[in-house]
Design a protein around this motif. Structure first.
Motif, PDB file in Angstrom:
ATOM      1  N   ALA A 120       0.830  -1.211   0.000  1.00 50.38           N
ATOM      2  CA  ALA A 120       0.000   0.000   0.000  1.00 50.38           C
ATOM      3  C   ALA A 120       0.865   1.262   0.000  1.00 50.38           C
ATOM      4  O   ALA A 120       0.606   2.221  -0.749  1.00 50.38           O
ATOM      5  CB  ALA A 120      -0.932  -0.019   1.214  1.00 50.38           C
ATOM      6  N   LEU A 121       1.907   1.263   0.832  1.00 51.96           N
ATOM      7  CA  LEU A 121       2.784   2.433   0.895  1.00 51.96           C
ATOM      8  C   LEU A 121       3.554   2.636  -0.404  1.00 51.96           C
ATOM      9  O   LEU A 121       3.704   3.772  -0.888  1.00 51.96           O
ATOM     10  CB  LEU A 121       3.764   2.275   2.063  1.00 51.96           C
ATOM     11  CG  LEU A 121       3.144   2.363   3.471  1.00 51.96           C
ATOM     12  CD1 LEU A 121       4.152   1.940   4.530  1.00 51.96           C
ATOM     13  CD2 LEU A 121       2.650   3.788   3.750  1.00 51.96           C
ATOM     14  N   ASP A 122       4.056   1.548  -0.986  1.00 55.91           N
ATOM     15  CA  ASP A 122       4.780   1.640  -2.259  1.00 55.91           C
ATOM     16  C   ASP A 122       3.908   2.275  -3.337  1.00 55.91           C
ATOM     17  O   ASP A 122       4.353   3.169  -4.092  1.00 55.91           O
ATOM     18  CB  ASP A 122       5.220   0.250  -2.730  1.00 55.91           C
ATOM     19  CG  ASP A 122       6.297  -0.360  -1.843  1.00 55.91           C
ATOM     20  OD1 ASP A 122       6.891   0.379  -1.043  1.00 55.91           O
ATOM     21  OD2 ASP A 122       6.523  -1.589  -1.963  1.00 55.91           O
ATOM     22  N   ILE A 123       2.692   1.808  -3.422  1.00 53.94           N
ATOM     23  CA  ILE A 123       1.790   2.269  -4.487  1.00 53.94           C
ATOM     24  C   ILE A 123       1.420   3.740  -4.268  1.00 53.94           C
ATOM     25  O   ILE A 123       1.449   4.556  -5.200  1.00 53.94           O
ATOM     26  CB  ILE A 123       0.533   1.384  -4.551  1.00 53.94           C
ATOM     27  CG1 ILE A 123       0.927  -0.047  -4.976  1.00 53.94           C
ATOM     28  CG2 ILE A 123      -0.494   1.958  -5.529  1.00 53.94           C
ATOM     29  CD1 ILE A 123      -0.156  -1.082  -4.739  1.00 53.94           C
ATOM     30  N   GLN A 124       1.067   4.091  -3.025  1.00 55.87           N
ATOM     31  CA  GLN A 124       0.696   5.481  -2.751  1.00 55.87           C
ATOM     32  C   GLN A 124       1.874   6.421  -3.023  1.00 55.87           C
ATOM     33  O   GLN A 124       1.687   7.552  -3.511  1.00 55.87           O
ATOM     34  CB  GLN A 124       0.230   5.639  -1.293  1.00 55.87           C
ATOM     35  CG  GLN A 124      -1.111   4.984  -0.992  1.00 55.87           C
ATOM     36  CD  GLN A 124      -2.292   5.709  -1.612  1.00 55.87           C
ATOM     37  OE1 GLN A 124      -2.156   6.470  -2.578  1.00 55.87           O
ATOM     38  NE2 GLN A 124      -3.483   5.453  -1.083  1.00 55.87           N
ATOM     39  N   ALA A 125       3.102   5.963  -2.748  1.00 60.15           N
ATOM     40  CA  ALA A 125       4.277   6.788  -3.005  1.00 60.15           C
ATOM     41  C   ALA A 125       4.516   6.975  -4.504  1.00 60.15           C
ATOM     42  O   ALA A 125       5.010   8.028  -4.949  1.00 60.15           O
ATOM     43  CB  ALA A 125       5.508   6.166  -2.353  1.00 60.15           C
ATOM     44  N   ALA A 126       4.169   5.950  -5.303  1.00 59.82           N
ATOM     45  CA  ALA A 126       4.432   5.998  -6.742  1.00 59.82           C
ATOM     46  C   ALA A 126       3.397   6.815  -7.503  1.00 59.82           C
ATOM     47  O   ALA A 126       3.699   7.393  -8.562  1.00 59.82           O
ATOM     48  CB  ALA A 126       4.489   4.576  -7.304  1.00 59.82           C
ATOM     49  N   ILE A 127       2.168   6.879  -7.002  1.00 59.45           N
ATOM     50  CA  ILE A 127       1.079   7.530  -7.741  1.00 59.45           C
ATOM     51  C   ILE A 127       1.377   8.990  -8.088  1.00 59.45           C
ATOM     52  O   ILE A 127       1.204   9.414  -9.238  1.00 59.45           O
ATOM     53  CB  ILE A 127      -0.257   7.382  -6.972  1.00 59.45           C
ATOM     54  CG1 ILE A 127      -0.741   5.922  -7.055  1.00 59.45           C
ATOM     55  CG2 ILE A 127      -1.328   8.316  -7.534  1.00 59.45           C
ATOM     56  CD1 ILE A 127      -1.942   5.614  -6.180  1.00 59.45           C
ATOM     57  N   PRO A 128       1.865   9.816  -7.147  1.00 58.20           N
ATOM     58  CA  PRO A 128       2.125  11.234  -7.502  1.00 58.20           C
ATOM     59  C   PRO A 128       3.241  11.393  -8.535  1.00 58.20           C
ATOM     60  O   PRO A 128       3.324  12.435  -9.201  1.00 58.20           O
ATOM     61  CB  PRO A 128       2.529  11.860  -6.155  1.00 58.20           C
ATOM     62  CG  PRO A 128       2.008  10.932  -5.112  1.00 58.20           C
ATOM     63  CD  PRO A 128       2.088   9.565  -5.712  1.00 58.20           C
ATOM     64  N   ARG A 129       4.101  10.406  -8.659  1.00 57.23           N
ATOM     65  CA  ARG A 129       5.225  10.512  -9.590  1.00 57.23           C
ATOM     66  C   ARG A 129       4.844  10.093 -11.016  1.00 57.23           C
ATOM     67  O   ARG A 129       5.640  10.280 -11.938  1.00 57.23           O
ATOM     68  CB  ARG A 129       6.383   9.634  -9.103  1.00 57.23           C
ATOM     69  CG  ARG A 129       6.943  10.056  -7.740  1.00 57.23           C
ATOM     70  CD  ARG A 129       8.306   9.431  -7.493  1.00 57.23           C
ATOM     71  NE  ARG A 129       8.250   7.985  -7.442  1.00 57.23           N
ATOM     72  CZ  ARG A 129       8.113   7.262  -6.343  1.00 57.23           C
ATOM     73  NH1 ARG A 129       8.024   7.885  -5.160  1.00 57.23           N
ATOM     74  NH2 ARG A 129       8.096   5.952  -6.384  1.00 57.23           N
ATOM     75  N   MET A 130       3.643   9.545 -11.186  1.00 54.14           N
ATOM     76  CA  MET A 130       3.210   9.066 -12.503  1.00 54.14           C
ATOM     77  C   MET A 130       2.705  10.241 -13.343  1.00 54.14           C
ATOM     78  O   MET A 130       2.133  11.204 -12.820  1.00 54.14           O
ATOM     79  CB  MET A 130       2.101   8.024 -12.360  1.00 54.14           C
ATOM     80  CG  MET A 130       2.497   6.793 -11.553  1.00 54.14           C
ATOM     81  SD  MET A 130       3.456   5.614 -12.499  1.00 54.14           S
ATOM     82  CE  MET A 130       2.175   4.903 -13.526  1.00 54.14           C
ATOM     83  N   ALA A 131       2.906  10.139 -14.650  1.00 55.05           N
ATOM     84  CA  ALA A 131       2.411  11.172 -15.584  1.00 55.05           C
ATOM     85  C   ALA A 131       1.006  10.801 -16.032  1.00 55.05           C
ATOM     86  O   ALA A 131       0.804  10.111 -17.040  1.00 55.05           O
ATOM     87  CB  ALA A 131       3.354  11.270 -16.779  1.00 55.05           C
ATOM     88  N   TRP A 132       0.009  11.238 -15.274  1.00 52.29           N
ATOM     89  CA  TRP A 132      -1.383  10.916 -15.581  1.00 52.29           C
ATOM     90  C   TRP A 132      -1.926  11.875 -16.641  1.00 52.29           C
ATOM     91  O   TRP A 132      -1.579  13.054 -16.653  1.00 52.29           O
ATOM     92  CB  TRP A 132      -2.243  10.997 -14.319  1.00 52.29           C
ATOM     93  CG  TRP A 132      -1.743  10.126 -13.207  1.00 52.29           C
ATOM     94  CD1 TRP A 132      -1.119  10.550 -12.081  1.00 52.29           C
ATOM     95  CD2 TRP A 132      -1.793   8.710 -13.138  1.00 52.29           C
ATOM     96  NE1 TRP A 132      -0.779   9.478 -11.291  1.00 52.29           N
ATOM     97  CE2 TRP A 132      -1.183   8.322 -11.914  1.00 52.29           C
ATOM     98  CE3 TRP A 132      -2.287   7.711 -13.974  1.00 52.29           C
ATOM     99  CZ2 TRP A 132      -1.068   7.003 -11.513  1.00 52.29           C
ATOM    100  CZ3 TRP A 132      -2.179   6.383 -13.584  1.00 52.29           C
ATOM    101  CH2 TRP A 132      -1.568   6.039 -12.373  1.00 52.29           C
ATOM    102  N   ARG A 133      -2.807  11.356 -17.490  1.00 55.14           N
ATOM    103  CA  ARG A 133      -3.365  12.180 -18.568  1.00 55.14           C
ATOM    104  C   ARG A 133      -4.618  12.931 -18.134  1.00 55.14           C
ATOM    105  O   ARG A 133      -4.913  14.000 -18.649  1.00 55.14           O
ATOM    106  CB  ARG A 133      -3.668  11.299 -19.788  1.00 55.14           C
ATOM    107  CG  ARG A 133      -2.383  10.768 -20.439  1.00 55.14           C
ATOM    108  CD  ARG A 133      -2.669   9.823 -21.582  1.00 55.14           C
ATOM    109  NE  ARG A 133      -3.464  10.439 -22.632  1.00 55.14           N
ATOM    110  CZ  ARG A 133      -3.734   9.849 -23.801  1.00 55.14           C
ATOM    111  NH1 ARG A 133      -3.257   8.635 -24.056  1.00 55.14           N
ATOM    112  NH2 ARG A 133      -4.471  10.465 -24.704  1.00 55.14           N
ATOM    113  N   VAL A 134      -5.387  12.376 -17.201  1.00 54.72           N
ATOM    114  CA  VAL A 134      -6.612  13.060 -16.765  1.00 54.72           C
ATOM    115  C   VAL A 134      -6.239  14.284 -15.937  1.00 54.72           C
ATOM    116  O   VAL A 134      -5.209  14.308 -15.240  1.00 54.72           O
ATOM    117  CB  VAL A 134      -7.541  12.127 -15.944  1.00 54.72           C
ATOM    118  CG1 VAL A 134      -8.048  10.989 -16.780  1.00 54.72           C
ATOM    119  CG2 VAL A 134      -6.841  11.626 -14.693  1.00 54.72           C
TER     120      VAL A 134
END
Length: 925
Positions: free
Chosen positions: A78-92
């Motif tokens: 859970a922590l790994d995923i939450q940490a990675a989400i802001p670093r992703m280049a989302w299109r929406v």
């Protein structure tokens, strides 16, 4: 879903549930961008979970459900995923935000998925959470406290009511560097306007009904009425629906209990009180409620509205005056308002008859899951075991899936085992009593029935009592015959009031039955009214008439699918009529009923009931010898079809003697022909041929008996290797049966002809014969013969080299045979399956199937041929698997079991096996 990387864990687990916050709105505004982002999200979630050893068991839309054996691994993912989400280049626009819940508990794993209350609890917790937030339950927090990373802590959020309305859950928020810390209060029931009462137990089952109800209300239904008998779970379901819909009603969800309201005025006052309205001078309660709701989005949950259906008019006016009002009502009958949509509640799901009762999978059935949950609440160390599983399934089936009855029975687990509960229920239902906090009308099954009975008028009460004379399921025309043809409208009213369950067969005929607690209650009221004998006689007359209508002029039963289908539904009534005839010492009536049921007993494998019924006739010396001969013949037939070949011989002989003494050569011919079949199965072929020849000689004027004897001689010829003679005799017998209109024997002859053709390598002709056999058997409702024909068709597939297809068919046949509890057919299907698997080189699976075939064959001990086949196949597979000693043991057993009944092909395979093992002849053993 992609192929799963990790293995499904078991035992105490930690569950990680996730979904994207606000995804529906994003899909509406930016569908193309959301589609691309969802693919990135799924890849991120899958990698993050599986790298930590998690098992993804379900994905629904953008939601992920994963199980972890290690709670710290679940938190790490859970922590790994939450940490990675802001670093992703989302299109929406604004990116995506994922909410997560962690909950610990046990669950039942089935086919790669998990089931049980822990799953429901996990989903409820997730529904409270915000995007970017990780919330864990107390059970998960307790496991995590001693293994938290140094920079991670758990922040107490307090106790929250979840949408399952059960006990509040203490929740914690995971705090860690990089995670958002400031969130609004969780979205629990506590922050919504409602008066939904807390429930002491978990909500179990009813997923289909819950989804249908939510869909109806969200789709615009203004009035949804849940109908069903007392104890069906209407109140609990209505509350759960309201809890699920609470977010959509800003004006609140309000529960109104109406069981003691007697008119529209008291109903309006109770509704006003539930809404928290004070009485005002000059303003009626009805007007106050309408003024308060006005245009607000409000959901009313009206419980027990059947107590005063006249007050339904008040709610109809309310719906007209308040355009945003929705109502969920519970009632034992529809309200018949123009706004209304009715959702009848069926019984909870039950294990099908003959189902394998695996303790680890029994909870897949709703009724059993409810019993297990409530028994566990009554006795914390309660467990489902191989020993108590049949009793648990039996309790749920005995109560036909009625939730109240199952809950009352489970509550007795405090002091009794499931086996003891089951035995007591079979004797007496009155010992079941609910907790003191149950509504008074639901503290016993009798109280629930009495509540419903008290709402009936005198005419309805009289008909309800009379229905206590039935044993189980009965047709509408039988009900009208017993209670009176002029009572049709009353029967309809009882069905509408959920006191009488109704269903239709494929032909559109209506069948009715009272659920067990109601049936017992009706019988008590019938006895109190002094009407038992009156309706017992009417019942006996009705089924005696049906038995006569179901017989040909020669006294044999019409073997038609429609007649058999009716017996399938009403068998309990015929058996009850037979028992009542025996009690009255009316042997003639009992014999008529038994003769009508005999072919059905044979086709359905209900041998013991038939033998018992005919035994009472054949042992009664006051009965004429001709009738005693018929009874002895049917005892012999049923014994033979049960595989008791040696036991059937003296009964056939007795039938022949009695027929001769009565001067009935036609009956003697039948007895001799049946004797031939029994002798053939006991490997006395010479005596069998003698009996068939004698039977055929005596059968002058009876083409069916003559063809039956010819049929036997054809089978014997095939066993002796005379394929041409066998084909000729079986073809002639088949044509004679067809001409005489005896579809059952024609089907059996077709099947045996197919075996001869298959041995001769004429696969196409064999398939045609087996298909004809199957189709005839299916038309007649003869499950045993149809299954054997299907098995033979699968053998044809295997002979043609279509092993993959034959494997599918053998597995399907095994499943059908298990559902019927027929070990002989289970064994033949598994033997065929083992051969096909072996032919494809799947030796381990083949060995497993052959061992299962042996176990099934041993439980049908009288069928030595099937046991012999299973042993021979096991010998071949063991030999190929490098176990010559095991192969030798199986070979010896096969030769002993098959003896002289092995056909030409079977003898060749046995000889080949002997040579491979190093035994050139049987004498060398």
């Amino acid at each position: 879903m992609d192929e799963k990387k990790n293995v499904a864990p078991s035992g105490a687990l930690t569950f990680l549930f996730t979904d994207i916050e606000g995804s529906t709105k994003r899909w509406e505004v930016q569908p193309a961008d959301m589609s691309a982002d969802l693919a990135r999200h799924d890849a991120l979630l899958r990698a993050g979970i599986e790298e930590r050893g998690g098992y993804i068991f379900k994905t629904v839309g953008d939601a992920f459900c994963a199980a972890f054996a290690d709670p710290s691994a679940a938190l790490g993912a859970a922590l790994d995923i939450q940490a990675a989400i802001p670093r992703m280049a989302w299109r929406v626009q604004g990116g995506i935000s994922v909410r997560m819940s962690l909950h610990a508990g046990t669950a039942e794993e089935r086919d790669g998925d998990y089931f049980g209350p822990a799953m429901n609890r996990s989903a409820r917790i997730l529904s409270l959470v915000y995007g970017g937030q990780i919330v864990c339950s107390l059970s998960a927090a307790e496991l995590l406290r001693d293994c938290l990373p140094e920079d991670v802590r758990l922040v107490e959020l307090g106790s929250y009511r979840l949408k399952d309305l059960a006990r509040p859950e203490r929740l914690c928020q995971v705090a860690a560097p990089g995670l958002r810390a400031d969130f609004p209060a969780l979205k629990s029931l506590d922050g919504r306007a409602h008066n939904l009462p807390l429930q002491p137990t978990a909500f179990i089952g009813r997923d289909r009904e819950l989804a249908a109800a939510r869909g109806a209300v969200e789709g615009g239904c203004r009035l949804l009425t849940l109908t069903g008998p007392g104890g069906a779970g209407k109140t609990r379901l209505s509350l759960q629906i309201a809890a699920e819909l609470l977010d959509g009603f800003e004006g609140g969800c309000w529960f109104v209990e109406l069981s003691d309201c007697v008119d529209a005025a008291s109903t309006a006052r109770r509704t006003a009180r539930a809404l928290g309205l004070r009485e005002r001078r000059g303003l009626s309660a009805a007007k106050a409620v309408a003024a308060h709701i006005a245009d607000r989005r409000v959901l009313l949950v009206l419980d027990n509205l059947e107590q005063d259906l006249a007050s339904a008019g008040f709610f109809s006016s309310l719906l007209a005056d308040c355009p945003s009002l929705s109502i969920i009502a519970t009632s034992r009958e529809p309200l018949r308002l123009r706004w209304e949509r009715v959702l009848p509640l069926p019984p909870l799901g039950l294990p099908p008859p003959g189902a394998e009762l695996d303790p680890g999978r029994l909870g897949q059935y709703e009724a059993v899951a409810l019993f297990i949950d409530r028994a566990g609440a009554a006795r914390p160390d309660f467990r489902v075991t191989a020993r108590n599983a049949p009793a648990i399934a039996g309790i749920c089936s005995l109560f036909e899936g009625i939730p109240l009855a199952i809950e009352l029975a489970a509550a007795r687990s405090r002091s009794l085992s499931p086996e003891e509960i089951y035995r007591r229920i079979e004797r007496d239902l009155s010992f079941l009593e609910g907790s003191a906090d149950f509504p008074e009308r639901q503290r016993t099954l009798q109280a629930a029935a009495a509540w419903s009975y008290g709402l009936l008028d005198e005419r309805e009460k009289a008909v309800f009592r009379a229905l206590g004379s039935f044993a189980g399921e009965f047709s509408l025309d039988s009900a009208e015959s017993v209670v009176g043809a002029d009572q049709s409208s009353v029967l309809s009213d009882l069905a509408a009031k959920s006191l009488l369950a109704a269903s239709e067969d494929e032909d559109g005929s209506t069948f009715l039955h009272l659920l067990l607690p109601l049936r017992d209650f009706a019988r008590v009221r019938l006895a109190e009214a002094g009407e038992v004998e009156r309706y017992a006689c009417a019942h006996a007359r009705r089924y005696g008439e049906l038995a006569r209508l179901g017989r040909r002029s020669d006294g044999t039963c019409m073997e038609e699918a429609g007649y058999f289908a009716r017996l399938d539904r009403e068998y309990g009534e015929y058996l009850l009529a037979w028992a009542r005839a025996r009690t009255r010492k009316d042997v003639s009536e009992a014999f008529i009923l038994a003769r009508a049921l005999a072919p059905w007993w044979k086709a359905r494998g209900m041998y013991s009931d038939g033998i018992e019924c005919f035994r009472a006739v054949v042992d009664d010396l006051s009965v004429g010898n001709a009738d005693r001969s018929i009874a002895a013949f049917w005892i012999a037939e049923l014994c033979r079809h049960r595989g008791e070949f040696a036991e059937s011989v003296p009964e056939y002989e007795r039938a022949g003697r009695l027929a001769a003494e009565a001067g009935r050569p036609d009956l003697e011919a039948k007895a001799l022909t049946g004797l031939g079949w029994a002798r053939f199965r006991t490997r006395e072929t010479a005596l069998a041929l003698k009996a068939w020849t004698a039977g055929e000689a005596l059968s002058d004027g009876d083409p069916v008996t003559a063809a039956w004897a010819k049929f036997g001689r054809g089978v014997a010829a095939g066993s002796a290797g005379d394929r041409a003679g066998a084909e000729r005799l079986l073809t002639e017998a088949m044509r004679d049966f067809a001409a005489a209109g005896d579809g059952a024997l024609e089907s059996s002859a077709c099947s045996n002809l197919g075996n001869v053709l298959l041995l001769d390598g004429r696969i196409g002709a064999a398939v045609a014969a087996f298909e004809r056999s199957r189709d005839l058997a299916l038309c007649l409702g003869d499950r045993e013969t149809s299954l054997m024909a299907m098995n033979n068709l699968a053998c044809c597939r295997a002979a043609a080299g279509e092993h993959e297809k034959s494997i599918e068919e053998f597995r399907a046949i095994e499943t059908m045979a298990r559902s019927l509890g027929w070990s002989r057919q289970i064994s033949t299907a598994l033997s065929g399956l083992a051969e096909s698997l072996f032919a494809l080189g799947r030796k381990e699976e083949a060995l497993e199937a052959s061992e299962a075939a042996l176990r099934a064959a041993e439980s049908s001990a009288s069928y030595s041929v099937e046991q012999g086949w299973a042993q021979r196949i096991a010998a071949e597979i063991r030999l190929a698997a490098g176990d010559p000693d095991g192969a030798r043991r199986c070979l010896h057993a096969a030769e002993r079991l098959l003896g002289g009944s092995a056909d030409e092909a079977e003898r060749l395979r046995l000889c080949t096996l002997r040579e491979a093992i190093g035994e050139s002849s049987p004498e060398k053993k």
